[in-house]
Design a protein around this motif. Structure first.
Motif, PDB file in Angstrom:
ATOM      1  N   SER A 120       0.821  -1.220   0.000  1.00 42.45           N
ATOM      2  CA  SER A 120       0.000   0.000   0.000  1.00 42.45           C
ATOM      3  C   SER A 120       0.849   1.261   0.000  1.00 42.45           C
ATOM      4  O   SER A 120       0.458   2.274  -0.595  1.00 42.45           O
ATOM      5  CB  SER A 120      -0.959  -0.005   1.188  1.00 42.45           C
ATOM      6  N   SER A 121       2.010   1.236   0.617  1.00 41.37           N
ATOM      7  CA  SER A 121       2.861   2.440   0.667  1.00 41.37           C
ATOM      8  C   SER A 121       3.435   2.801  -0.707  1.00 41.37           C
ATOM      9  O   SER A 121       3.839   3.933  -0.916  1.00 41.37           O
ATOM     10  CB  SER A 121       3.997   2.236   1.668  1.00 41.37           C
ATOM     11  N   THR A 122       3.444   1.850  -1.639  1.00 41.04           N
ATOM     12  CA  THR A 122       3.970   2.116  -2.984  1.00 41.04           C
ATOM     13  C   THR A 122       2.909   2.738  -3.896  1.00 41.04           C
ATOM     14  O   THR A 122       3.237   3.189  -4.985  1.00 41.04           O
ATOM     15  CB  THR A 122       4.497   0.833  -3.637  1.00 41.04           C
ATOM     16  N   GLY A 123       1.658   2.690  -3.489  1.00 43.55           N
ATOM     17  CA  GLY A 123       0.573   3.195  -4.308  1.00 43.55           C
ATOM     18  C   GLY A 123       0.069   2.170  -5.317  1.00 43.55           C
ATOM     19  O   GLY A 123      -0.828   2.447  -6.103  1.00 43.55           O
ATOM     20  N   ALA A 124       0.638   0.959  -5.306  1.00 39.65           N
ATOM     21  CA  ALA A 124       0.215  -0.100  -6.225  1.00 39.65           C
ATOM     22  C   ALA A 124      -0.850  -0.958  -5.578  1.00 39.65           C
ATOM     23  O   ALA A 124      -1.051  -0.926  -4.358  1.00 39.65           O
ATOM     24  CB  ALA A 124       1.414  -0.955  -6.617  1.00 39.65           C
ATOM     25  N   VAL A 125      -1.549  -1.707  -6.417  1.00 34.43           N
ATOM     26  CA  VAL A 125      -2.601  -2.602  -5.948  1.00 34.43           C
ATOM     27  C   VAL A 125      -2.487  -3.920  -6.708  1.00 34.43           C
ATOM     28  O   VAL A 125      -2.208  -3.919  -7.912  1.00 34.43           O
ATOM     29  CB  VAL A 125      -4.007  -1.987  -6.195  1.00 34.43           C
ATOM     30  N   TYR A 126      -2.696  -5.024  -6.018  1.00 31.81           N
ATOM     31  CA  TYR A 126      -2.737  -6.327  -6.680  1.00 31.81           C
ATOM     32  C   TYR A 126      -4.096  -6.487  -7.360  1.00 31.81           C
ATOM     33  O   TYR A 126      -5.125  -6.298  -6.731  1.00 31.81           O
ATOM     34  CB  TYR A 126      -2.531  -7.465  -5.684  1.00 31.81           C
ATOM     35  N   ASN A 127      -4.057  -6.840  -8.626  1.00 25.71           N
ATOM     36  CA  ASN A 127      -5.256  -7.160  -9.377  1.00 25.71           C
ATOM     37  C   ASN A 127      -5.360  -8.677  -9.457  1.00 25.71           C
ATOM     38  O   ASN A 127      -4.430  -9.326  -9.931  1.00 25.71           O
ATOM     39  CB  ASN A 127      -5.215  -6.560 -10.782  1.00 25.71           C
ATOM     40  N   CYS A 128      -6.480  -9.222  -8.989  1.00 19.08           N
ATOM     41  CA  CYS A 128      -6.648 -10.674  -8.937  1.00 19.08           C
ATOM     42  C   CYS A 128      -7.770 -11.114  -9.872  1.00 19.08           C
ATOM     43  O   CYS A 128      -8.726 -10.372 -10.096  1.00 19.08           O
ATOM     44  CB  CYS A 128      -6.977 -11.123  -7.517  1.00 19.08           C
ATOM     45  N   ASN A 129      -7.624 -12.336 -10.388  1.00 20.49           N
ATOM     46  CA  ASN A 129      -8.682 -12.871 -11.257  1.00 20.49           C
ATOM     47  C   ASN A 129      -9.729 -13.582 -10.437  1.00 20.49           C
ATOM     48  O   ASN A 129      -9.588 -13.908  -9.324  1.00 20.49           O
ATOM     49  CB  ASN A 129      -8.117 -13.806 -12.310  1.00 20.49           C
TER      50      ASN A 129
END
Length: 174
Positions: free
Chosen positions: A165-174
């Motif tokens: 979360s601190s990187t601003g990225a998010v995991y996208n899951c199928n």
């Protein structure tokens, strides 16, 4: 008999014999090979299990998780974590090397490449791994944004997203 006719016949017999011997010696090249599937399934998934994949891209790395889920009990059986460096970071590379040098029951880890473009692949049998020994390397796991634990799939998705979360990225899951 005409000497020219005999010579022509001898040459013809030699040529056809040569072709026959060449064909006999190379007949294995004429046997049609069984065609391989264009995309062989190297990790078959049965009706009892399914795979959930999650991917995220940060500014200096890419990370993915592949979960094998038991469809009957909804428990996680395995997790495969892949971390790919997109920029040089000696601290993270050293963490990857440190993890790959350890022998931990239920965990296999490989690293390829150098500190500028390495790839870490970690496979964990969540039903049978030494959590105590692995916890000794928590700082290395944190450096690689790697989460290993006995979670439900939804809790696991939350844990990996919380990790980055601190990187601003998010995991996208199928």
């Amino acid at each position: 008999m005409n000497m020219k006719l005999v010579i022509v016949w001898i040459i013809a017999v030699v040529i056809f014999a040569g072709i026959g011997l060449f064909g006999m010696a190379n007949q294995d090249l004429l046997v049609k090979q069984e065609e391989l599937p264009s995309n062989p399934n190297t990790n078959p998934v049965s009706d009892k299990t399914s795979v959930v994949a999650c991917n995220a891209k940060m500014s200096t790395s890419e990370s993915s998780y592949s979960f094998t889920v038991d469809n009957e009990t909804s428990t996680l059986l395995n997790v495969a974590i892949t971390y790919r460096a997109l920029a040089q970071n000696d601290t993270i590379y050293n963490s990857a090397i440190n993890l790959s040098n350890q022998t931990i029951i239920g965990v296999t880890t490989t690293v390829s490449g150098d500190s500028t473009n390495f790839v870490l692949i970690m496979n964990v049998n969540l039903q049978n791994y030494d959590a105590t020994t692995l916890s000794n390397y928590q700082n290395d796991l944190n450096s690689l944004n790697a989460v290993v634990g006995n979670y439900s799939i939804d809790d696991y998705k939350g844990a990996i997203n919380s990790m980055i979360s601190s990187t601003g990225a998010v995991y996208n899951c199928n």
